[in-house]
Scaffold this active site. Sequence first.
Site, PDB file in Angstrom:
ATOM      1  N   THR A  48      12.495  -7.255  11.638  1.00  0.00           N
ATOM      2  CA  THR A  48      13.180  -6.757  10.447  1.00  0.00           C
ATOM      3  C   THR A  48      14.133  -5.650  10.900  1.00  0.00           C
ATOM      4  OG1 THR A  48      11.633  -4.950  10.022  1.00  0.00           O
ATOM      5  CG2 THR A  48      11.062  -7.128   9.109  1.00  0.00           C
ATOM      6  N   ASP A  80      -2.961   7.684   6.691  1.00  0.00           N
ATOM      7  CA  ASP A  80      -3.701   8.662   5.866  1.00  0.00           C
ATOM      8  C   ASP A  80      -3.163   8.704   4.430  1.00  0.00           C
ATOM      9  OD1 ASP A  80      -1.241   9.916   6.340  1.00  0.00           O
ATOM     10  OD2 ASP A  80      -2.107  11.827   6.989  1.00  0.00           O
ATOM     11  N   GLU A  81      -1.983   8.066   4.201  1.00  0.00           N
ATOM     12  CA  GLU A  81      -1.376   8.159   2.864  1.00  0.00           C
ATOM     13  C   GLU A  81      -2.207   7.440   1.805  1.00  0.00           C
ATOM     14  OE1 GLU A  81       2.877   7.885   2.778  1.00  0.00           O
ATOM     15  OE2 GLU A  81       3.038   8.441   4.882  1.00  0.00           O
ATOM     16  N   ASN A  86       1.092  11.335  10.162  1.00  0.00           N
ATOM     17  CA  ASN A  86       2.505  11.064  10.502  1.00  0.00           C
ATOM     18  C   ASN A  86       2.734  11.105  12.006  1.00  0.00           C
ATOM     19  OD1 ASN A  86       2.585  11.954   7.650  1.00  0.00           O
ATOM     20  ND2 ASN A  86       4.794  11.791   7.917  1.00  0.00           N
ATOM     21  N   ASN A  99       7.301  21.059   5.574  1.00  0.00           N
ATOM     22  CA  ASN A  99       8.556  20.425   5.997  1.00  0.00           C
ATOM     23  C   ASN A  99       9.618  21.444   6.401  1.00  0.00           C
ATOM     24  OD1 ASN A  99       7.472  17.915   5.510  1.00  0.00           O
ATOM     25  ND2 ASN A  99       8.412  17.681   3.494  1.00  0.00           N
ATOM     26  N   ASP A 131      13.959  15.805  -5.441  1.00  0.00           N
ATOM     27  CA  ASP A 131      12.684  15.439  -4.835  1.00  0.00           C
ATOM     28  C   ASP A 131      12.457  13.927  -4.860  1.00  0.00           C
ATOM     29  OD1 ASP A 131      10.347  15.932  -3.532  1.00  0.00           O
ATOM     30  OD2 ASP A 131       9.481  17.217  -5.086  1.00  0.00           O
ATOM     31  N   HIS A 155       5.955  12.424  -4.935  1.00  0.00           N
ATOM     32  CA  HIS A 155       5.856  13.000  -3.584  1.00  0.00           C
ATOM     33  C   HIS A 155       4.490  13.657  -3.356  1.00  0.00           C
ATOM     34  CE1 HIS A 155       8.536  15.353  -0.485  1.00  0.00           C
ATOM     35  NE2 HIS A 155       7.483  14.782   0.083  1.00  0.00           N
TER      36      HIS A 155
HETATM   37  P1  NAD Z   1       8.002   0.423  11.839  1.00  0.00           P
HETATM   38  O1  NAD Z   1       8.605   0.236  10.488  1.00  0.00           O
HETATM   39  O2  NAD Z   1       8.709   1.208  12.858  1.00  0.00           O
HETATM   40  O3  NAD Z   1       7.757  -1.025  12.510  1.00  0.00           O
HETATM   41  C1  NAD Z   1       7.210  -2.092  11.800  1.00  0.00           C
HETATM   42  C2  NAD Z   1       7.349  -3.344  12.654  1.00  0.00           C
HETATM   43  O4  NAD Z   1       6.777  -4.443  11.903  1.00  0.00           O
HETATM   44  C3  NAD Z   1       8.809  -3.730  12.952  1.00  0.00           C
HETATM   45  O5  NAD Z   1       8.915  -4.108  14.309  1.00  0.00           O
HETATM   46  C4  NAD Z   1       9.070  -4.910  12.029  1.00  0.00           C
HETATM   47  O6  NAD Z   1      10.012  -5.830  12.544  1.00  0.00           O
HETATM   48  C5  NAD Z   1       7.680  -5.531  11.927  1.00  0.00           C
HETATM   49  N1  NAD Z   1       7.509  -6.279  10.672  1.00  0.00           N
HETATM   50  C6  NAD Z   1       7.776  -5.841   9.406  1.00  0.00           C
HETATM   51  N2  NAD Z   1       7.518  -6.811   8.522  1.00  0.00           N
HETATM   52  C7  NAD Z   1       7.056  -7.878   9.233  1.00  0.00           C
HETATM   53  C8  NAD Z   1       6.617  -9.159   8.884  1.00  0.00           C
HETATM   54  N3  NAD Z   1       6.616  -9.571   7.604  1.00  0.00           N
HETATM   55  N4  NAD Z   1       6.168  -9.999   9.852  1.00  0.00           N
HETATM   56  C9  NAD Z   1       6.181  -9.590  11.161  1.00  0.00           C
HETATM   57  N5  NAD Z   1       6.614  -8.389  11.551  1.00  0.00           N
HETATM   58  C10 NAD Z   1       7.051  -7.540  10.602  1.00  0.00           C
HETATM   59  O7  NAD Z   1       6.538   0.957  11.561  1.00  0.00           O
HETATM   60  P2  NAD Z   1       5.675   2.032  12.372  1.00  0.00           P
HETATM   61  O8  NAD Z   1       6.048   3.381  11.940  1.00  0.00           O
HETATM   62  O9  NAD Z   1       5.703   1.681  13.809  1.00  0.00           O
HETATM   63  O10 NAD Z   1       4.226   1.723  11.782  1.00  0.00           O
HETATM   64  C11 NAD Z   1       3.403   0.725  12.360  1.00  0.00           C
HETATM   65  C12 NAD Z   1       2.098   0.655  11.592  1.00  0.00           C
HETATM   66  O11 NAD Z   1       1.439   1.914  11.653  1.00  0.00           O
HETATM   67  C13 NAD Z   1       2.277   0.333  10.112  1.00  0.00           C
HETATM   68  O12 NAD Z   1       1.238  -0.528   9.716  1.00  0.00           O
HETATM   69  C14 NAD Z   1       2.149   1.679   9.426  1.00  0.00           C
HETATM   70  O13 NAD Z   1       1.658   1.541   8.112  1.00  0.00           O
HETATM   71  C15 NAD Z   1       1.162   2.374  10.334  1.00  0.00           C
HETATM   72  N6  NAD Z   1       1.269   3.845  10.373  1.00  0.00           N
HETATM   73  C16 NAD Z   1       2.482   4.448  10.590  1.00  0.00           C
HETATM   74  C17 NAD Z   1       2.548   5.839  10.665  1.00  0.00           C
HETATM   75  C18 NAD Z   1       3.857   6.546  10.952  1.00  0.00           C
HETATM   76  O14 NAD Z   1       3.908   7.771  10.908  1.00  0.00           O
HETATM   77  N7  NAD Z   1       4.934   5.837  11.281  1.00  0.00           N
HETATM   78  C19 NAD Z   1       1.394   6.608  10.519  1.00  0.00           C
HETATM   79  C20 NAD Z   1       0.171   5.948  10.287  1.00  0.00           C
HETATM   80  C21 NAD Z   1       0.131   4.571  10.238  1.00  0.00           C
HETATM   81  P1  TYD Z   2       8.702  10.719   6.034  1.00  0.00           P
HETATM   82  O1  TYD Z   2       9.142  10.920   7.450  1.00  0.00           O
HETATM   83  O2  TYD Z   2       9.449   9.760   5.174  1.00  0.00           O
HETATM   84  O3  TYD Z   2       7.150  10.356   6.102  1.00  0.00           O
HETATM   85  P2  TYD Z   2       6.061  10.239   4.887  1.00  0.00           P
HETATM   86  O4  TYD Z   2       6.760  10.253   3.592  1.00  0.00           O
HETATM   87  O5  TYD Z   2       5.454   8.914   5.203  1.00  0.00           O
HETATM   88  O6  TYD Z   2       5.146  11.395   5.090  1.00  0.00           O
HETATM   89  O7  TYD Z   2       8.731  12.126   5.303  1.00  0.00           O
HETATM   90  C1  TYD Z   2       8.008  13.227   5.813  1.00  0.00           C
HETATM   91  C2  TYD Z   2       8.181  14.372   4.840  1.00  0.00           C
HETATM   92  O8  TYD Z   2       9.560  14.781   4.842  1.00  0.00           O
HETATM   93  C3  TYD Z   2       7.863  14.005   3.397  1.00  0.00           C
HETATM   94  O9  TYD Z   2       7.263  15.118   2.752  1.00  0.00           O
HETATM   95  C4  TYD Z   2       9.218  13.718   2.792  1.00  0.00           C
HETATM   96  C5  TYD Z   2      10.142  14.668   3.534  1.00  0.00           C
HETATM   97  N1  TYD Z   2      11.530  14.203   3.710  1.00  0.00           N
HETATM   98  C6  TYD Z   2      12.600  15.029   3.345  1.00  0.00           C
HETATM   99  O10 TYD Z   2      12.396  16.168   2.883  1.00  0.00           O
HETATM  100  N2  TYD Z   2      13.871  14.559   3.508  1.00  0.00           N
HETATM  101  C7  TYD Z   2      14.145  13.324   4.002  1.00  0.00           C
HETATM  102  O11 TYD Z   2      15.333  12.935   4.110  1.00  0.00           O
HETATM  103  C8  TYD Z   2      13.039  12.483   4.388  1.00  0.00           C
HETATM  104  C9  TYD Z   2      13.273  11.113   4.941  1.00  0.00           C
HETATM  105  C10 TYD Z   2      11.756  12.977   4.225  1.00  0.00           C
END
Ligand code: NAD
Ligand code: TYD
Length: 351
Positions: A38, A133-134, A186, A256, A287, A291
């Site tokens: 994607t 954790d969300e 995060n 933040n 906001d 949030h």
């Molecule tokens: P990301 O958005 O960077 O990557 C998601 C990946 O999944 C991409 O490579 C995308 O191509 C693939 N994908 C999306 N839809 C798909 C589908 N229908 N079929 C096959 N592949 C598909 O996400 P991320 O930040 O690397 O997060 C990875 C996982 O970890 C997620 O499940 C997310 O909920 C979880 N997670 C993320 C965070 C964070 O801070 N980013 C924290 C805790 C948990």
């Molecule tokens: P984000 O990185 O989107 O992670 P999550 O919402 O999954 O925690 O956002 C982290 C925090 O930063 C969240 O409180 C929302 C805030 N934020 C901003 O203030 N400005 C922005 O442009 C974005 C993307 C997030």
Amino acid sequence: MKRTIIITGGAGFIGSHVVRLFVNKYPDYLIVNLDALTYAGNLENLRDIDGSPNYVFEKANIQDTAAIDAVFEKYSPDGILHLAAESHVDRSIMSPMDFVYTNVIGTVNLLNTAKKYWGPDYSGKKFYHISTDEVFGALGSTGFFTEETAYDPNSPYSASKAASDHFVRAYGETYGLPVVVTNCSNNYGPNHFPEKLIPLFINNIINGKPLPVYGDGLYTRDWLYVKDHARAIDTVYHHGKTGETYNIGGFNEWKNIDLVKLLCRLMDEKFGREAGSSEKLITYVKDRPGHDRRYAIDATKISKELGWKPSVTFEEGLALTIDWYLSNAEWLQHVTSGTYMQYYDTQYAKR
Ligand code: NAD
Ligand code: TYD
């Protein structure tokens, strides 16, 4: 090969670090990266391991039952690390159905395929679901999320992840599928798509663009360096108990606005700019609806039972992250062109 593991979402931010860790650390495992590519999936993230003999890529969508079945048929995997998801809260507010299709239906599809190919014996198999954790909702100014905290999701993203966690648990209870779930805070680090706070703000500071802080900026998150999350996933995959959930966090809470100011200071130092230059870009904007005020993880269980803890401090991790973005201008340029700019214009136009 000793084991075959499918990693879904392996071309994304966290998934690419998990793929790299497993490919390099376990040369006797075959690692199958299953990803739909994607907007968030990028094979440039994995250029360094692309030619490894124990690595293959399969382009497939987890919503597509036949495609997932075909990958199981071809590789007979022993385990799945399931990371594929739609992952951005702001996008979930714009387009909730994308989150239902991938995060809920896609996960149930994978569970069904695993059940079909592995059951009813399941010995030596593992379905590891990576969550957030969300799902626990918002905390006030005190307290922490533990593994016992009730689910209370507030955004379409967290609701879809909560639903997928429930399905994983239900397949464990009902069909005996050997499941394990982790809920992490995060992440930040290299290869983070610049729509999330830290990489977006690094990119905007590089380009002298406004830094859009939502609301009063006093929202709090717990931040973990992505490679430490990948290490935790390795630990839980190999040593976590079937049927258990583990919380993963950085013991590292930041409001933040304080985080943004730290980032501004580090970037000014990097660029040799006058102190305070980047802070001038901070702009308070409307906001985010719904949030969550504060997230904080109690990661005692994984630390005590499995011996995992973060390996880098936030200052070290942020410095590594900034350096990565500065030396990967081409990566940043590729991911911020085209469709991403359409998203950016829509998301921030009216704020
Ligand atoms: P990301 O958005 O960077 O990557 C998601 C990946 O999944 C991409 O490579 C995308 O191509 C693939 N994908 C999306 N839809 C798909 C589908 N229908 N079929 C096959 N592949 C598909 O996400 P991320 O930040 O690397 O997060 C990875 C996982 O970890 C997620 O499940 C997310 O909920 C979880 N997670 C993320 C965070 C964070 O801070 N980013 C924290 C805790 C948990
Ligand atoms: P984000 O990185 O989107 O992670 P999550 O919402 O999954 O925690 O956002 C982290 C925090 O930063 C969240 O409180 C929302 C805030 N934020 C901003 O203030 N400005 C922005 O442009 C974005 C993307 C997030």
